[in-house]
Motif scaffolding. Sequence first.
Motif, PDB file in Angstrom:
ATOM      1  N   ILE A  89       0.324  -5.339  -1.160  1.00 37.39           N
ATOM      2  CA  ILE A  89      -1.018  -4.957  -1.640  1.00 37.39           C
ATOM      3  C   ILE A  89      -1.445  -3.626  -1.039  1.00 37.39           C
ATOM      4  O   ILE A  89      -2.080  -2.803  -1.701  1.00 37.39           O
ATOM      5  CB  ILE A  89      -2.049  -6.067  -1.319  1.00 37.39           C
ATOM      6  CG1 ILE A  89      -3.429  -5.711  -1.868  1.00 37.39           C
ATOM      7  CG2 ILE A  89      -2.123  -6.349   0.165  1.00 37.39           C
ATOM      8  CD1 ILE A  89      -3.495  -5.569  -3.366  1.00 37.39           C
ATOM      9  N   SER A  90      -1.050  -3.365   0.199  1.00 35.42           N
ATOM     10  CA  SER A  90      -1.391  -2.092   0.825  1.00 35.42           C
ATOM     11  C   SER A  90      -0.633  -0.941   0.175  1.00 35.42           C
ATOM     12  O   SER A  90      -1.202   0.135  -0.077  1.00 35.42           O
ATOM     13  CB  SER A  90      -1.081  -2.151   2.324  1.00 35.42           C
ATOM     14  OG  SER A  90      -1.416  -0.927   2.954  1.00 35.42           O
ATOM     15  N   GLU A  91       0.644  -1.133  -0.107  1.00 27.33           N
ATOM     16  CA  GLU A  91       1.417  -0.092  -0.804  1.00 27.33           C
ATOM     17  C   GLU A  91       0.718   0.305  -2.097  1.00 27.33           C
ATOM     18  O   GLU A  91       0.598   1.494  -2.435  1.00 27.33           O
ATOM     19  CB  GLU A  91       2.815  -0.601  -1.133  1.00 27.33           C
ATOM     20  CG  GLU A  91       3.715  -0.886   0.048  1.00 27.33           C
ATOM     21  CD  GLU A  91       5.038  -1.472  -0.421  1.00 27.33           C
ATOM     22  OE1 GLU A  91       5.574  -0.966  -1.430  1.00 27.33           O
ATOM     23  OE2 GLU A  91       5.518  -2.435   0.192  1.00 27.33           O
ATOM     24  N   LEU A  92       0.261  -0.690  -2.842  1.00 28.58           N
ATOM     25  CA  LEU A  92      -0.373  -0.433  -4.133  1.00 28.58           C
ATOM     26  C   LEU A  92      -1.694   0.313  -3.970  1.00 28.58           C
ATOM     27  O   LEU A  92      -1.961   1.297  -4.676  1.00 28.58           O
ATOM     28  CB  LEU A  92      -0.606  -1.762  -4.849  1.00 28.58           C
ATOM     29  CG  LEU A  92       0.641  -2.488  -5.349  1.00 28.58           C
ATOM     30  CD1 LEU A  92       0.315  -3.934  -5.699  1.00 28.58           C
ATOM     31  CD2 LEU A  92       1.233  -1.777  -6.557  1.00 28.58           C
ATOM     32  N   LEU A  93      -2.535  -0.152  -3.050  1.00 32.84           N
ATOM     33  CA  LEU A  93      -3.856   0.455  -2.891  1.00 32.84           C
ATOM     34  C   LEU A  93      -3.754   1.868  -2.324  1.00 32.84           C
ATOM     35  O   LEU A  93      -4.528   2.759  -2.703  1.00 32.84           O
ATOM     36  CB  LEU A  93      -4.727  -0.421  -1.996  1.00 32.84           C
ATOM     37  CG  LEU A  93      -5.091  -1.790  -2.578  1.00 32.84           C
ATOM     38  CD1 LEU A  93      -5.869  -2.617  -1.556  1.00 32.84           C
ATOM     39  CD2 LEU A  93      -5.911  -1.655  -3.861  1.00 32.84           C
ATOM     40  N   ILE A  94      -2.811   2.096  -1.414  1.00 26.33           N
ATOM     41  CA  ILE A  94      -2.616   3.450  -0.883  1.00 26.33           C
ATOM     42  C   ILE A  94      -2.174   4.399  -1.994  1.00 26.33           C
ATOM     43  O   ILE A  94      -2.684   5.513  -2.132  1.00 26.33           O
ATOM     44  CB  ILE A  94      -1.581   3.433   0.256  1.00 26.33           C
ATOM     45  CG1 ILE A  94      -2.151   2.736   1.491  1.00 26.33           C
ATOM     46  CG2 ILE A  94      -1.136   4.856   0.606  1.00 26.33           C
ATOM     47  CD1 ILE A  94      -1.134   2.509   2.589  1.00 26.33           C
ATOM     48  N   GLU A  95      -1.222   3.948  -2.797  1.00 28.73           N
ATOM     49  CA  GLU A  95      -0.739   4.782  -3.899  1.00 28.73           C
ATOM     50  C   GLU A  95      -1.853   5.070  -4.895  1.00 28.73           C
ATOM     51  O   GLU A  95      -2.027   6.217  -5.342  1.00 28.73           O
ATOM     52  CB  GLU A  95       0.437   4.086  -4.590  1.00 28.73           C
ATOM     53  CG  GLU A  95       0.979   4.819  -5.808  1.00 28.73           C
ATOM     54  CD  GLU A  95       1.624   6.148  -5.482  1.00 28.73           C
ATOM     55  OE1 GLU A  95       1.753   6.973  -6.395  1.00 28.73           O
ATOM     56  OE2 GLU A  95       1.985   6.367  -4.306  1.00 28.73           O
ATOM     57  N   GLU A  96      -2.619   4.052  -5.246  1.00 35.15           N
ATOM     58  CA  GLU A  96      -3.694   4.241  -6.230  1.00 35.15           C
ATOM     59  C   GLU A  96      -4.724   5.248  -5.751  1.00 35.15           C
ATOM     60  O   GLU A  96      -5.134   6.140  -6.501  1.00 35.15           O
ATOM     61  CB  GLU A  96      -4.364   2.890  -6.513  1.00 35.15           C
ATOM     62  CG  GLU A  96      -5.425   2.926  -7.602  1.00 35.15           C
ATOM     63  CD  GLU A  96      -6.807   3.267  -7.096  1.00 35.15           C
ATOM     64  OE1 GLU A  96      -7.685   3.559  -7.925  1.00 35.15           O
ATOM     65  OE2 GLU A  96      -7.029   3.251  -5.864  1.00 35.15           O
ATOM     66  N   ARG A  97      -5.147   5.150  -4.496  1.00 35.41           N
ATOM     67  CA  ARG A  97      -6.148   6.092  -3.992  1.00 35.41           C
ATOM     68  C   ARG A  97      -5.589   7.513  -3.930  1.00 35.41           C
ATOM     69  O   ARG A  97      -6.330   8.482  -4.108  1.00 35.41           O
ATOM     70  CB  ARG A  97      -6.617   5.680  -2.604  1.00 35.41           C
ATOM     71  CG  ARG A  97      -7.614   4.540  -2.572  1.00 35.41           C
ATOM     72  CD  ARG A  97      -8.968   4.905  -3.173  1.00 35.41           C
ATOM     73  NE  ARG A  97      -8.961   4.863  -4.643  1.00 35.41           N
ATOM     74  CZ  ARG A  97      -9.884   5.393  -5.431  1.00 35.41           C
ATOM     75  NH1 ARG A  97     -10.900   6.040  -4.901  1.00 35.41           N
ATOM     76  NH2 ARG A  97      -9.808   5.297  -6.730  1.00 35.41           N
TER      77      ARG A  97
END
Length: 789
Positions: A89-97
């Motif tokens: 979930i962190s990988e995804l949110l970091i990439e999205e931001r």
Amino acid sequence: MDYTHRRNRRLSEDGGKSVVQTRQEHYDIVVCGGGLAGFCAAVAAARLGSTVCLIGDRPVFGGNSSSEIRVTPHGAAAFHAYARETGIISELLIEERSVNHETIRENGWTNSVWDMTLYHMAVSTPNLTFYLNTSVTGVQMDGSRTIRSVTARMTGAETELRIGGQIFMDCTGDGVVADAAGCEWRWGSESREEFEEPHAPLAASNDTMGSSIHFKARDIGRPVPFKAPEWTVRYEDPAFFAGQGRHFYELESGYWWIEIGVPWNTVYDQEKIRHELTRHTLGIWDYIKNRDPILKERAAHLALDWIGQVPGKRESRRIMGRYLMTEHDPAGKTVFPDEIAYGGWFIDLHTAGGLLAGSAEPSSAEGYKETTEYAVKSYCGPYGIPLRILLAKDVDNLMMAGRNVSVTHAALGTVRVMATTALMGQAAGTAVAIALRQGIGVAEVTERCIGEVQQQLLRDGCFLPNVRGCDPEDLARRARVTASSSEPVQGAGPDSLDPTGGFILGDREERRRSKEPLNHRRGQWIAVGPERIRSLSVCLTNDSGSEQTVAAELVDVEHIWDYRSRGSARLAQAELVVPPGKKQWIRWELSPDETALMRPGRYIRLDLLPCPSVEWHIAGTVIPGHTSAYEMGGGRMRRYRDGGTLSYRVTPPQSCFSAENVLSGITRPYDYTNLWRSDPADSVQPWMEMEWKEAQTISIIEVTFPGHLLREYHNYPPFYRDPQTAKDYCIEVWNGDGWREVVRVEGNVQCKVRHKLDEAICANKWRLSILATWGDPAAGVYEIRCYGP
């Protein structure tokens, strides 16, 4: 022959009857449900080598977080400093931001960049097959305790899938697979008597929390009229809103309190609920635009841009597992031997009926006050979550993840938020993949290999409050680690500047710095290094015109979420005399006996007791791992404001960011800083080095950089790259005569990075050099791991 000809031939052969195409497939693992729980479960299992099929009934991944529904993921970091969820979930949110141009707000602002971030990860994950727009319609059993396959129907494709597997996961939210397989489930609220839960009603009830849809409005720079259709609900009474806890904090996006469930069933009456929510949403917008005298002025230039038409559900079936988690577990921080995830949201139980009820969710009805009896009772975490609530008790090859796990209604109030369910999903996928690798049933994992599951989760970037990384295969654990330098911590004051901008975010700055008297006990965590602390100072303002006395205590704490204001060991106490004046540094000299009680490599907490005539200033920067809290009542503390650092100084400066911290087995501030941080005053390019007495064969190197932990996802702006994260770095190996570069990365945004070398190296030392960060003058690392072939 083209498709049309084949289709015409089939129609004629079957007498004009429509023929549905049927396909049969088989995988190791079949995950039903494409929300964050199911998505993280599927990716985790596929990364560990299992063949996985992920089935989602919507056109995009993400469930409630997708651009169809637009609820942004919440989690533990909303209430606790450094508690943000890590892993997939962190990988995804970091990439999205890092790539999204859109600001993130509470509801309604999610765009397709988030959808495509998820989609890209799915497409890029080996071993993962997925079907979107596909609904599970049936379950085929072998006997009463084993699922053989599921049947699914593709929307608009006239195709039916029969998908077999060894293990199945129900991440559908509604427990569709578990229900069809004959599993026991619960619905509604348990009675107070059954488990003696403080939040449970006196009598059991079938009432559930409701569903919501959101909207988004856009400022187009000129007045925009709005006329509601006749079939919308008409709102007239202002007391219905603010008087009942339904607040209009911003007008550009929708509100969680546009919610309806009871009297309708959140499973069977979904379409009715959708229509009713649409009627109410348009009616509320009509009230904003045309009726409220203040709101209509604020909304004059706003045009309604989007209204969701897929209700975001909060609650329906809860499948019974091998353990039933009650409210007492998160509230009491039960330590489970099979801990595989954590939560930290408060026990958030919305009023049944939503808009049709007399008031909104209780904390909102109280104006989100933080020291009321309800706030004290509902504040919890971070707490561990056991694997057993993900294991169906009635079917041997079925797991759950998401809001349908084995919890009571009261416990669901905290575990249901999406960042927490994503962690449960990754844990489920990891446990299943390891069970298959070892040739055992998933129900056997808790007894036979739970340690391996936990260590794999930690290796993959997750955090567990009660488990420390100790992977015996990790070669780094046997190395000697050194670094170019390490930053000494001497404290920070109100005039300290954050040179990176990484912790101070725009319009929140004034609120963060606003004056607040010392009305409650307030505490500052301080990491103790090998140096003996001789004195502490705090920056205080006394505007009373007369001398004030502030009681101070030094308290021994277990970790940064040790919120006990009573019951902890008191190491020292004093009375600090504060003369009239602004921003004065008041010094506390410690005796050798008091200093000797402090444990190097741990935290102490400096508490100032209430003195309303005095202000304890917030520091102008955040020292990593040095958070603060205040007493909320009932002998408990909670995060102070955003969990930043209060103004203090320590003599001598403490060496709490040493290189050895990267081998602590914990990848965030917790029992200690667990962080190496270089000294920005040192002109040498920052590096870390690992050395062994004998040469090691290394093929995989993994590094965890700092960043994205202090606050939750909502607090990060568009195109955000965390200043603490390494932007450019290289890995070099010592070949006996000099350093040979084997990895170079530029433009990195992720905190957890993994490098499988092109060919294994044999060396007795290697070096990580941080060539640039995204703005922080110091380099940092939480953990380094390395593995052989």
